[in-house]
Design a protein around this motif. Structure first.
Motif, PDB file in Angstrom:
ATOM      1  N   THR A  39     -25.819  76.584  -4.135  1.00 32.34           N
ATOM      2  CA  THR A  39     -25.969  75.396  -5.083  1.00 32.34           C
ATOM      3  C   THR A  39     -27.337  75.639  -5.818  1.00 32.34           C
ATOM      4  O   THR A  39     -27.385  75.645  -7.117  1.00 32.34           O
ATOM      5  CB  THR A  39     -25.981  74.228  -4.633  1.00 32.34           C
ATOM      6  OG1 THR A  39     -24.590  73.772  -3.931  1.00 32.34           O
ATOM      7  CG2 THR A  39     -26.207  73.132  -5.616  1.00 32.34           C
ATOM      8  N   ARG A  43     -27.751  76.968  -9.943  1.00 31.44           N
ATOM      9  CA  ARG A  43     -28.362  76.111 -11.081  1.00 31.44           C
ATOM     10  C   ARG A  43     -29.343  77.030 -11.662  1.00 31.44           C
ATOM     11  O   ARG A  43     -29.602  76.651 -12.708  1.00 31.44           O
ATOM     12  CB  ARG A  43     -28.893  75.059 -10.331  1.00 31.44           C
ATOM     13  CG  ARG A  43     -29.529  73.905 -11.296  1.00 31.44           C
ATOM     14  CD  ARG A  43     -28.932  73.708 -12.545  1.00 31.44           C
ATOM     15  NE  ARG A  43     -27.456  73.266 -12.714  1.00 31.44           N
ATOM     16  CZ  ARG A  43     -26.445  73.434 -13.649  1.00 31.44           C
ATOM     17  NH1 ARG A  43     -26.870  73.742 -14.642  1.00 31.44           N
ATOM     18  NH2 ARG A  43     -25.343  73.120 -13.354  1.00 31.44           N
ATOM     19  N   VAL A 146     -36.366  72.858 -12.976  1.00 32.72           N
ATOM     20  CA  VAL A 146     -35.224  72.583 -12.014  1.00 32.72           C
ATOM     21  C   VAL A 146     -35.847  71.862 -10.800  1.00 32.72           C
ATOM     22  O   VAL A 146     -36.632  72.757  -9.991  1.00 32.72           O
ATOM     23  CB  VAL A 146     -34.459  73.721 -11.613  1.00 32.72           C
ATOM     24  CG1 VAL A 146     -33.321  73.263 -10.621  1.00 32.72           C
ATOM     25  CG2 VAL A 146     -33.717  74.309 -12.940  1.00 32.72           C
ATOM     26  N   THR A 262     -30.076  67.817  -7.568  1.00 31.82           N
ATOM     27  CA  THR A 262     -30.552  68.614  -8.474  1.00 31.82           C
ATOM     28  C   THR A 262     -30.704  68.202  -9.990  1.00 31.82           C
ATOM     29  O   THR A 262     -29.611  67.789 -10.630  1.00 31.82           O
ATOM     30  CB  THR A 262     -29.891  70.153  -8.355  1.00 31.82           C
ATOM     31  OG1 THR A 262     -30.088  70.511  -6.813  1.00 31.82           O
ATOM     32  CG2 THR A 262     -30.934  71.169  -9.384  1.00 31.82           C
ATOM     33  N   TRP A 264     -32.306  68.917 -14.002  1.00 38.65           N
ATOM     34  CA  TRP A 264     -32.885  69.858 -14.963  1.00 38.65           C
ATOM     35  C   TRP A 264     -33.017  69.504 -16.449  1.00 38.65           C
ATOM     36  O   TRP A 264     -32.568  68.563 -16.779  1.00 38.65           O
ATOM     37  CB  TRP A 264     -32.113  71.162 -14.795  1.00 38.65           C
ATOM     38  CG  TRP A 264     -30.725  70.882 -15.443  1.00 38.65           C
ATOM     39  CD1 TRP A 264     -30.322  71.171 -16.679  1.00 38.65           C
ATOM     40  CD2 TRP A 264     -29.637  70.578 -14.504  1.00 38.65           C
ATOM     41  NE1 TRP A 264     -28.956  70.760 -16.881  1.00 38.65           N
ATOM     42  CE2 TRP A 264     -28.411  70.311 -15.455  1.00 38.65           C
ATOM     43  CE3 TRP A 264     -29.277  70.456 -13.263  1.00 38.65           C
ATOM     44  CZ2 TRP A 264     -27.289  70.070 -15.103  1.00 38.65           C
ATOM     45  CZ3 TRP A 264     -28.131  70.045 -12.729  1.00 38.65           C
ATOM     46  CH2 TRP A 264     -26.914  70.034 -13.757  1.00 38.65           C
TER      47      TRP A 264
END
Length: 268
Positions: A39, A43, A146, A262, A264
């Motif tokens: 993952t 990203r 991130v 997550t 960003w």
């Protein structure tokens, strides 16, 4: 994890619990990496990881993400930062540099980067907002931040299965022992927007709790290493914790793991 244990009154991550010198601690961290690196890599690629990019990896742990950035994406530079770099130093060289440092220290300033990443770091920091703001400051113009942390999906509500009791007790134990707090992590997108980043987005990944899976083994090892603190909360009995461990080991927990959220954003 690149945070000074003195930053909490209780003693921090790697000091009161999960000390890097304990046998097998690197293996426990790697189990988490096996569960979540796919993952994270997707990203980071979407955020621009690639040839010529300068990357800052905060709380680099055993270095699985930092090594991937340095060896497989063509990054020009990867600076991997952690308080304890014993797991990182054997891999230093080429594009990968290591730095032993406390990221919360006032004089910490590693420079400016095109891509800054921190995973499972801010959840262990009392003033996570201030640290997030500092990480934004390490971005070059147009750079991407991130951030990833755990998000609790199960412990707040019924049913009170042994697995859910164990997770509830674990989060309480981590908060009381090393200051870990995941209650705020769903606010990540709003936090990054308030810090002035644009193109903000977020996602949650939840690996399945199947028998023998990396995430099931990760939580089993985490419970074992924190067992005295977990039982000291009074939220679970030794028998219930043993039943929760058996359910994870046998693949019969029939529930969700804590996820990885997550988020960003881009500096203008």
């Amino acid at each position: 994890m690149g945070v000074d244990p003195a930053s909490t009154e209780r003693g921090g991550y790697g000091e009161a619990l999960f000390e890097p010198w304990q046998p097998g601690e690197g293996g426990r961290i790697d189990l988490g990496a096996l569960a979540y690196d796919g993952t994270t890599r997707r990203r980071l690629l979407a955020a621009g990881a690639g040839p010529g990019v300068r990357c800052l990896e905060i709380g680099a742990g055993t270095g699985t993400v930092a090594r991937w950035l340095a060896e497989e994406t063509g990054a020009a530079e990867v600076l991997a930062v952690d308080r304890d770099v014993r797991f990182l130093e054997p891999h230093a060289g080429g594009a990968l540099r290591t730095l032993a440092a406390d990221v919360t220290a006032p004089d910490f300033d590693p420079g400016r980067f095109d891509l800054v990443h921190a995973r499972f770091v801010l959840m262990h920091v009392p003033d996570h907002r201030r640290l997030a703001a500092r990480l934004c400051g390490f971005l070059a113009p147009g750079g991407r931040l991130v951030l990833g942390d755990a998000v609790d999906l199960t412990s707040a509500g019924p049913p009170d299965t042994p697995y859910r009791l164990a997770m509830r007790a674990m989060w309480r134990a981590l908060r009381e022992t090393i200051g870990t707090d995941v209650t705020w992590t769903p606010q990540y997108p709003r936090l990054l927007a308030e810090l002035g980043l644009t193109d903000v987005g977020a996602e949650i990944a939840v690996p399945p709790l199947t028998r023998g899976s990396p995430i099931a083994e990760f939580w089993l090892d985490t419970w074992r290493r924190s067992r005295p603190a977990v039982l000291a909360t009074g939220l679970i009995t030794p028998d219930q914790l043993t039943r929760a461990e058996r359910a994870l080991a046998e693949g019969t927990a029939a529930d969700l793991s804590p996820g990885l959220i997550t988020a960003w954003g881009r500096r203008g």
